[in-house]
Enzyme design. Structure first.
Site, PDB file in Angstrom:
ATOM      1  N   PRO A  61       0.784  -1.224   0.000  1.00 41.15           N
ATOM      2  CA  PRO A  61       0.000   0.000   0.000  1.00 41.15           C
ATOM      3  C   PRO A  61       0.822   1.283   0.000  1.00 41.15           C
ATOM      4  O   PRO A  61       1.872   1.362   0.643  1.00 41.15           O
ATOM      5  CB  PRO A  61      -0.818  -0.097   1.293  1.00 41.15           C
ATOM      6  CG  PRO A  61      -0.110  -1.098   2.132  1.00 41.15           C
ATOM      7  CD  PRO A  61       0.530  -2.056   1.174  1.00 41.15           C
ATOM      8  N   ASN A  62       0.299   2.237  -0.732  1.00 40.65           N
ATOM      9  CA  ASN A  62       0.844   3.608  -0.837  1.00 40.65           C
ATOM     10  C   ASN A  62       2.112   3.718  -1.679  1.00 40.65           C
ATOM     11  O   ASN A  62       2.572   4.825  -1.953  1.00 40.65           O
ATOM     12  CB  ASN A  62       1.083   4.228   0.554  1.00 40.65           C
ATOM     13  CG  ASN A  62      -0.192   4.283   1.370  1.00 40.65           C
ATOM     14  OD1 ASN A  62      -1.186   4.828   0.888  1.00 40.65           O
ATOM     15  ND2 ASN A  62      -0.200   3.709   2.552  1.00 40.65           N
ATOM     16  N   ARG A  85       5.036  11.060  -2.539  1.00 41.58           N
ATOM     17  CA  ARG A  85       4.796  10.686  -1.140  1.00 41.58           C
ATOM     18  C   ARG A  85       6.058  10.910  -0.300  1.00 41.58           C
ATOM     19  O   ARG A  85       7.095  10.284  -0.566  1.00 41.58           O
ATOM     20  CB  ARG A  85       4.436   9.202  -1.093  1.00 41.58           C
ATOM     21  CG  ARG A  85       4.329   8.632   0.277  1.00 41.58           C
ATOM     22  CD  ARG A  85       4.304   7.108   0.242  1.00 41.58           C
ATOM     23  NE  ARG A  85       4.141   6.600   1.579  1.00 41.58           N
ATOM     24  CZ  ARG A  85       4.414   5.351   1.939  1.00 41.58           C
ATOM     25  NH1 ARG A  85       4.842   4.481   1.053  1.00 41.58           N
ATOM     26  NH2 ARG A  85       4.252   4.976   3.178  1.00 41.58           N
ATOM     27  N   TYR A  92      11.309   8.956   0.878  1.00 43.20           N
ATOM     28  CA  TYR A  92      11.282   7.965  -0.201  1.00 43.20           C
ATOM     29  C   TYR A  92      11.889   8.454  -1.518  1.00 43.20           C
ATOM     30  O   TYR A  92      11.976   7.693  -2.473  1.00 43.20           O
ATOM     31  CB  TYR A  92       9.838   7.491  -0.441  1.00 43.20           C
ATOM     32  CG  TYR A  92       9.242   6.819   0.787  1.00 43.20           C
ATOM     33  CD1 TYR A  92       9.762   5.615   1.254  1.00 43.20           C
ATOM     34  CD2 TYR A  92       8.191   7.395   1.487  1.00 43.20           C
ATOM     35  CE1 TYR A  92       9.239   4.999   2.381  1.00 43.20           C
ATOM     36  CE2 TYR A  92       7.656   6.791   2.619  1.00 43.20           C
ATOM     37  CZ  TYR A  92       8.184   5.592   3.056  1.00 43.20           C
ATOM     38  OH  TYR A  92       7.675   4.983   4.176  1.00 43.20           O
ATOM     39  N   ASN A 151       8.127  -5.710  -1.228  1.00 42.24           N
ATOM     40  CA  ASN A 151       8.070  -4.560  -0.338  1.00 42.24           C
ATOM     41  C   ASN A 151       6.611  -4.467   0.092  1.00 42.24           C
ATOM     42  O   ASN A 151       5.778  -3.902  -0.627  1.00 42.24           O
ATOM     43  CB  ASN A 151       8.517  -3.281  -1.047  1.00 42.24           C
ATOM     44  CG  ASN A 151       8.510  -2.084  -0.106  1.00 42.24           C
ATOM     45  OD1 ASN A 151       8.018  -2.179   1.015  1.00 42.24           O
ATOM     46  ND2 ASN A 151       9.054  -0.970  -0.573  1.00 42.24           N
ATOM     47  N   ALA A 205       3.414  -0.925   4.597  1.00 41.34           N
ATOM     48  CA  ALA A 205       2.907  -0.953   5.988  1.00 41.34           C
ATOM     49  C   ALA A 205       2.479  -2.359   6.423  1.00 41.34           C
ATOM     50  O   ALA A 205       2.548  -2.692   7.612  1.00 41.34           O
ATOM     51  CB  ALA A 205       1.750   0.026   6.128  1.00 41.34           C
ATOM     52  N   GLU A 235      13.032  -9.633   0.995  1.00 41.60           N
ATOM     53  CA  GLU A 235      12.262  -8.479   1.484  1.00 41.60           C
ATOM     54  C   GLU A 235      13.034  -7.200   1.155  1.00 41.60           C
ATOM     55  O   GLU A 235      14.249  -7.139   1.367  1.00 41.60           O
ATOM     56  CB  GLU A 235      12.085  -8.623   3.005  1.00 41.60           C
ATOM     57  CG  GLU A 235      11.398  -7.444   3.656  1.00 41.60           C
ATOM     58  CD  GLU A 235      11.231  -7.642   5.169  1.00 41.60           C
ATOM     59  OE1 GLU A 235      11.629  -8.711   5.698  1.00 41.60           O
ATOM     60  OE2 GLU A 235      10.706  -6.719   5.809  1.00 41.60           O
ATOM     61  N   HIS A 277      12.913  -2.761   1.421  1.00 44.81           N
ATOM     62  CA  HIS A 277      12.319  -1.482   1.809  1.00 44.81           C
ATOM     63  C   HIS A 277      13.185  -0.369   1.254  1.00 44.81           C
ATOM     64  O   HIS A 277      14.417  -0.464   1.293  1.00 44.81           O
ATOM     65  CB  HIS A 277      12.228  -1.344   3.334  1.00 44.81           C
ATOM     66  CG  HIS A 277      11.396  -2.417   3.944  1.00 44.81           C
ATOM     67  ND1 HIS A 277      10.030  -2.403   3.884  1.00 44.81           N
ATOM     68  CD2 HIS A 277      11.737  -3.576   4.553  1.00 44.81           C
ATOM     69  CE1 HIS A 277       9.559  -3.499   4.457  1.00 44.81           C
ATOM     70  NE2 HIS A 277      10.578  -4.224   4.858  1.00 44.81           N
ATOM     71  N   ARG A 295      13.965   4.367  11.729  1.00 42.17           N
ATOM     72  CA  ARG A 295      12.697   5.091  11.811  1.00 42.17           C
ATOM     73  C   ARG A 295      11.940   4.710  13.098  1.00 42.17           C
ATOM     74  O   ARG A 295      12.525   4.176  14.025  1.00 42.17           O
ATOM     75  CB  ARG A 295      11.897   4.820  10.535  1.00 42.17           C
ATOM     76  CG  ARG A 295      12.660   5.273   9.281  1.00 42.17           C
ATOM     77  CD  ARG A 295      11.861   5.069   8.018  1.00 42.17           C
ATOM     78  NE  ARG A 295      10.636   5.859   8.025  1.00 42.17           N
ATOM     79  CZ  ARG A 295       9.623   5.654   7.173  1.00 42.17           C
ATOM     80  NH1 ARG A 295       9.714   4.699   6.243  1.00 42.17           N
ATOM     81  NH2 ARG A 295       8.545   6.412   7.239  1.00 42.17           N
TER      82      ARG A 295
HETATM   83  C1  DQA Z   1       8.511   0.945   3.400  1.00 47.89           C
HETATM   84  C2  DQA Z   1       8.679   1.134   4.913  1.00 47.89           C
HETATM   85  C3  DQA Z   1       7.356   0.898   5.635  1.00 47.89           C
HETATM   86  O1  DQA Z   1       7.531   1.083   7.031  1.00 47.89           O
HETATM   87  C4  DQA Z   1       6.317   1.881   5.149  1.00 47.89           C
HETATM   88  O2  DQA Z   1       5.071   1.602   5.755  1.00 47.89           O
HETATM   89  C5  DQA Z   1       6.195   1.924   3.664  1.00 47.89           C
HETATM   90  C6  DQA Z   1       7.398   1.821   2.849  1.00 47.89           C
HETATM   91  C7  DQA Z   1       9.790   1.304   2.618  1.00 47.89           C
HETATM   92  O3  DQA Z   1       9.885   0.900   1.461  1.00 47.89           O
HETATM   93  O4  DQA Z   1      10.677   1.972   3.153  1.00 47.89           O
HETATM   94  O5  DQA Z   1       5.116   2.145   3.140  1.00 47.89           O
HETATM   95  O6  DQA Z   1       8.216  -0.412   3.149  1.00 47.89           O
END
Ligand code: DQA
Length: 150
Positions: free
Chosen positions: A11-12, A19, A24, A75, A78, A99, A101, A108
């Site tokens: 998501p997002n 964003r 990011y 990825n 959240a 995995e 990110h 963080r």
């Molecule tokens: C994320 C890190 C997560 O904590 C966050 O909720 C994201 C992006 C990252 O790519 O850094 O949406 O996965």
């Protein structure tokens, strides 16, 4: 040709580019898709790159990967920190998982330090922005080349 690598985004991540750019960066998800596809190609592989804001859709894609993909890069955004359903799907799929990110989740907020996805992953790459996807593809290609029968 081997089965594609499934590259899943949670998501997002569709909002990348606008964003929270201070966290990011300005790279869009389409930019990352292009990077991932190009990197997979250098290994003679292809990337099936997807994004969803819905947990159930991600779970269904992971279930489908059992017969349609050679490995998964995820990825989960959240959902990384909340989703036992995604963890269970990854454990059930029997494929190598990496995995990713974009940000360094350990630098963080405390709630981002725990990942359900990590329990199903061979390794975790975080903090390198879009380059993390390329690193993950290199790592997965290496795993897949070792798994191939001689
Ligand atoms: C994320 C890190 C997560 O904590 C966050 O909720 C994201 C992006 C990252 O790519 O850094 O949406 O996965």
């Amino acid at each position: 040709m081997s089965l594609p690598i499934l590259v899943l985004n949670g998501p997002n991540l569709n909002l990348l580019g606008t964003r929270e750019p201070e966290i990011y960066g300005r790279t869009t998800l389409d930019d990352i898709r292009a990077l991932a596809e190009a990197r997979a190609k250098t290994h003679g592989l292809s990337a099936d790159f997807r994004q969803s804001n819905e947990e159930g859709e991600l779970v269904s894609w992971i279930q489908g990967a059992r017969t349609k993909a050679s490995g998964i890069i995820i990825n989960a955004a959240a959902y990384t920190h909340t989703s036992v359903a995604i963890l269970d799907a990854l454990l059930a799929c029997g494929l190598p998982v990496i995995e990713v990110h974009l940000s360094n989740i350990f630098k963080r907020e405390e709630f981002r330090h725990h990942s359900f996805v990590s329990r199903a992953s061979t390794g975790v790459i975080c903090g390198f922005g879009a380059q993390g996807y390329e690193l993950a593809i290199d790592a997965l290609a290496n795993i897949l080349s070792k798994a191939k029968p001689a």
